[in-house]
Design an enzyme around this catalytic site. Structure first.
Site, PDB file in Angstrom:
ATOM      1  N   ASP A  91      -2.704  10.002   3.649  1.00 29.58           N
ATOM      2  CA  ASP A  91      -4.110   9.624   3.775  1.00 29.58           C
ATOM      3  C   ASP A  91      -4.847  10.652   4.625  1.00 29.58           C
ATOM      4  OD1 ASP A  91      -6.549   8.448   3.946  1.00 29.58           O
ATOM      5  OD2 ASP A  91      -5.911   6.747   5.187  1.00 29.58           O
ATOM      6  N   GLU A 132      -9.554   3.572   1.789  1.00 26.18           N
ATOM      7  CA  GLU A 132      -8.966   3.676   0.452  1.00 26.18           C
ATOM      8  C   GLU A 132      -7.886   2.618   0.198  1.00 26.18           C
ATOM      9  OE1 GLU A 132      -7.792   5.161   2.997  1.00 26.18           O
ATOM     10  OE2 GLU A 132      -5.632   4.931   2.735  1.00 26.18           O
ATOM     11  N   ARG A 145      -7.732  -0.597   0.713  1.00 30.15           N
ATOM     12  CA  ARG A 145      -8.210  -1.820   0.042  1.00 30.15           C
ATOM     13  C   ARG A 145      -8.494  -1.563  -1.440  1.00 30.15           C
ATOM     14  NH1 ARG A 145     -12.987  -2.309   4.314  1.00 30.15           N
ATOM     15  NH2 ARG A 145     -11.352  -1.305   5.505  1.00 30.15           N
ATOM     16  N   LYS A 167     -10.434  12.755   7.832  1.00 31.00           N
ATOM     17  CA  LYS A 167     -10.052  12.349   9.189  1.00 31.00           C
ATOM     18  C   LYS A 167     -10.075  13.571  10.107  1.00 31.00           C
ATOM     19  CE  LYS A 167      -6.788   8.687   7.853  1.00 31.00           C
ATOM     20  NZ  LYS A 167      -7.456   7.531   8.477  1.00 31.00           N
ATOM     21  N   ASP A 209       1.443   6.232   5.500  1.00 31.70           N
ATOM     22  CA  ASP A 209       0.460   5.277   4.976  1.00 31.70           C
ATOM     23  C   ASP A 209       0.977   4.564   3.724  1.00 31.70           C
ATOM     24  OD1 ASP A 209      -1.964   4.084   5.572  1.00 31.70           O
ATOM     25  OD2 ASP A 209      -3.145   5.457   4.321  1.00 31.70           O
ATOM     26  N   ASP A 266     -12.297   6.948   3.289  1.00 34.72           N
ATOM     27  CA  ASP A 266     -11.134   6.682   4.141  1.00 34.72           C
ATOM     28  C   ASP A 266     -10.745   5.192   4.127  1.00 34.72           C
ATOM     29  OD1 ASP A 266      -9.041   7.320   5.774  1.00 34.72           O
ATOM     30  OD2 ASP A 266     -10.247   7.570   7.596  1.00 34.72           O
ATOM     31  N   LYS A 287       0.854  -1.197   0.000  1.00 37.17           N
ATOM     32  CA  LYS A 287       0.000   0.000   0.000  1.00 37.17           C
ATOM     33  C   LYS A 287       0.883   1.237   0.000  1.00 37.17           C
ATOM     34  CE  LYS A 287      -3.338   2.582   2.863  1.00 37.17           C
ATOM     35  NZ  LYS A 287      -4.280   2.525   4.014  1.00 37.17           N
TER      36      LYS A 287
HETATM   37  N1  BES Z   1      -4.537   4.300   6.793  1.00 43.27           N
HETATM   38  C1  BES Z   1      -5.714   4.012   7.526  1.00 43.27           C
HETATM   39  C2  BES Z   1      -5.492   2.978   8.635  1.00 43.27           C
HETATM   40  C3  BES Z   1      -4.721   3.436   9.826  1.00 43.27           C
HETATM   41  C4  BES Z   1      -5.393   3.980  10.912  1.00 43.27           C
HETATM   42  C5  BES Z   1      -3.370   3.264   9.916  1.00 43.27           C
HETATM   43  C6  BES Z   1      -4.691   4.369  12.032  1.00 43.27           C
HETATM   44  C7  BES Z   1      -2.661   3.664  11.021  1.00 43.27           C
HETATM   45  C8  BES Z   1      -3.328   4.211  12.098  1.00 43.27           C
HETATM   46  C9  BES Z   1      -6.793   3.461   6.599  1.00 43.27           C
HETATM   47  O1  BES Z   1      -6.778   3.951   5.307  1.00 43.27           O
HETATM   48  C10 BES Z   1      -8.119   3.819   7.184  1.00 43.27           C
HETATM   49  O2  BES Z   1      -8.400   4.981   7.240  1.00 43.27           O
HETATM   50  N2  BES Z   1      -8.884   2.817   7.597  1.00 43.27           N
HETATM   51  C11 BES Z   1     -10.167   3.037   8.164  1.00 43.27           C
HETATM   52  C12 BES Z   1     -11.124   2.087   7.503  1.00 43.27           C
HETATM   53  C13 BES Z   1     -12.562   2.325   7.843  1.00 43.27           C
HETATM   54  C14 BES Z   1     -13.016   3.651   7.270  1.00 43.27           C
HETATM   55  C15 BES Z   1     -13.387   1.194   7.283  1.00 43.27           C
HETATM   56  C16 BES Z   1     -10.071   2.766   9.666  1.00 43.27           C
HETATM   57  O3  BES Z   1      -9.384   1.831  10.058  1.00 43.27           O
HETATM   58  O4  BES Z   1     -10.661   3.532  10.419  1.00 43.27           O
HETATM   59 ZN    ZN Z   2      -4.955   4.628   4.603  1.00 44.78          ZN
HETATM   60 MN    MN Z   3      -7.862   5.776   5.136  1.00 44.21          MN
END
Ligand code: BES
Ligand code: ZN
Ligand code: MN
Length: 509
Positions: free
Chosen positions: A270, A350, A352, A277, A289, A348, A265
């Site tokens: 992000d 993104e 996947r 966020k 990220d 968010d 990834k």
């Molecule tokens: N990059 C984030 C995941 C992340 C969160 C990494 C905190 C490190 C610390 C990812 O893109 C994300 O935002 N995931 C969301 C998914 C949700 C919206 C289904 C999450 O985990 O909140």
């Molecule tokens: Zn992310």
């Molecule tokens: Mn995200």
């Protein structure tokens, strides 16, 4: 588009190679300014320390694991007693940690030396030498772009050993150097600010470091991604003024013993996109990220030098995730590389989306295992904290190989269940699936999303959302963006054994 591209070098630690080698105690006396001497709990120390156990004890040093005591001398290097505790055997994890404690105990000393203990080694002397080299080089690395730092740059490392062992130990030292240098590349990339390290710049870095390491590097721009139908990467990129890049790396040894695809990834930043966020601490870390992509690139730079016999193809999926007038909207539908349609219910989620296209591409050529690595879910950070990564997959042999590799290199990876009944949480009423599961088991539903794109190939997904960032240093681990996964992927590739087909449980569902 990037207006500050000349501000910082994104990969400063690759500019100087720190000389590492093997030598005698006499050489260390002359050429080093600090010498580490391992001391076991409650045991008499070696003569080089110039004191006995009682003398050390009076200074408060008992030999507990990780304890250090710096003893200044009138001439010659300072001696640093390093406690090993009372282990049955010194293994690689302990050796790496002790070397790191030593390197941190003398932050202003530039020429370090470390002795190989003559007994109690549960590993070969070469493995010990490799581990201590990793420990010292990794502990002294730092990403810093200002005037002052909290340590001096390391100038050399000498591993002290008797002449007859020099050749064997030298091989270990060399392997440790190669691995540590790769890891430091990954750390540089993960720590580099997102405006400096755009997707375009990431591709330039790959083109710079790949070929000298024996990698064939192909870069796909936006038009080529449209041609390939990479709707996930393009969808996420829509809100950004920076164009996307897919980078494909190939390590191709003669008569390969297996074929691995690695997918990283590479969300360079992000923001969450339209599903913005909050401006909290975790948002402030989102330059990292792209740690999955960094770990894939960094690990692949070490494969040729380490004699990896498996062929490895790496895919780095690089873009920002930004909100803007052109950004993806909630409810939009993307068509991914394999034709699957995805309704975007949260911009968010993104990671996947960008991974899906590469997983599909990886299935289009012969491959024995696909491993993806991504800072995918906050849920994984909640589950495991900052020192353990999650792994899920459709093939227990691949998962087990990753778990074992993690053990060896001390990048721990624990399995979560790929519980297929949860797949229904991804059902969409207008497309093949949505990119949002329910509020619970977020790491698992994210993995189930990815599984839709691997077409039954043996596959495992490593979620490094927790381990990509550390609030404080510990042993060889650095504060900030960690580059976690670089050693894991190297070890996995070196030890790779082709698995049987995807588990029957997976095939049946
Ligand atoms: N990059 C984030 C995941 C992340 C969160 C990494 C905190 C490190 C610390 C990812 O893109 C994300 O935002 N995931 C969301 C998914 C949700 C919206 C289904 C999450 O985990 O909140
Ligand atoms: Zn992310
Ligand atoms: Mn995200």
């Amino acid at each position: 588009m990037n207006t500050t591209r000349d501000d910082f070098d994104p990969i400063p630690s690759t500019r100087h190679r720190i000389p590492v080698g093997v030598g005698s105690l006499k050489q260390a006396e002359e050429a080093a300014d600090a010498l580490a001497v391992p001391v076991a709990l409650g045991k008499e120390p070696p003569d080089e320390l110039g004191t006995d156990a009682a003398g050390l004890a009076s200074a408060g040093f008992t030999g507990e694991r990780g304890q250090t005591l710096v003893r200044t001398r009138e001439n010659g290097p300072v001696r640093v007693a390093v406690g090993t505790g009372a282990p049955e055997r010194i293994d690689a994890t302990l050796a790496r940690d002790l070397a790191a404690e030593f390197a941190r105990a003398v932050p202003w000393h530039k020429r370090l030396a470390i002795e190989v203990p003559s007994r109690d080694l549960g590993i070969s002397r070469a493995e010990f030498a490799q581990a201590v080299t990793e420990g010292v080089l990794l502990a002294r690395w730092r990403y810093f772009v200002g005037k002052d730092a909290d340590r001096a740059p390391l100038e050399s490392l000498l591993v002290v050993a008797p002449d007859e062992d020099a050749e064997e130990i030298g091989r270990g030292v060399e392997r440790g150097r190669i691995i540590a240098e790769a890891y430091c590349l990954g750390r540089d990339l993960a720590n580099c600010p997102a405006t400096t390290l755009s997707a375009v710049r990431m591709a330039e870095v790959a083109q710079e470091v790949g070929p000298p390491a024996g990698l064939v590097v192909e870069v796909f721009d936006k038009d080529q991604l449209i041609e390939l139908g990479c709707g996930g990467l393009l969808g996420v990129n829509r809100g950004s003024v920076e164009p996307p890049r897919m980078i494909r790396l190939r390590y191709q040894p003669e008569n390969p013993t297996g074929r691995i695809a690695l997918v990283g990834k590479g969300v360079m930043y992000d923001s969450g996109g339209i599903s913005l966020k909050p401006s909290d601490e975790s948002h402030a870390q989102m330059k990292n990220d792209m740690t999955g992509a960094a770990a894939v690139l960094a690990s692949m730079t070490a494969l040729q030098a380490l004699g990896c016999t498996a062929a490895v193809t790496g895919y780095l999926m690089c873009t920002d995730n930004m909100p803007s007038g052109s950004a993806m909207k909630l409810g939009d539908v993307l068509r991914m590389r394999n034709g699957t349609t995805v309704e975007v219910l949260n911009t968010d989620a993104e990671g996947r989306l960008v991974m899906a296209d590469a997983l599909a591409l990886a299935t289009e050529e012969p491959v024995d295992a696909i491993v993806d690595i991504a800072t995918l879910t906050g849920a994984c950070l909640r589950t495991f904290g900052v020192e353990i990564a999650g792994v899920m997959g459709n093939n227990s042999a691949v998962v087990e190989q990753l778990r074992r590799a993690g053990d060896v290199v001390d990048e721990p990876v624990w399995e979560l269940p790929l519980h297929r009944p949860y797949r229904s949480q991804l059902d969409s009423s207008i497309a093949d699936l949505t990119n949002m599961g329910g509020v619970n088991a977020g790491s698992i539903t994210a993995a189930l999303f990815l599984e839709e794109f691997v077409d039954g190939r043996p596959w495992a997904h490593v979620d490094i959302a927790g381990t990509a960032q550390l609030p404080a240093p510990r042993t060889w681990r650095n504060k900030g963006a960690t580059g976690f996964g670089t050693k894991l992927l190297i070890e996995f590739a070196l030890g790779f054994a082709r698995p049987a087909d995807a588990d029957s449980a997976a095939a049946a569902s």
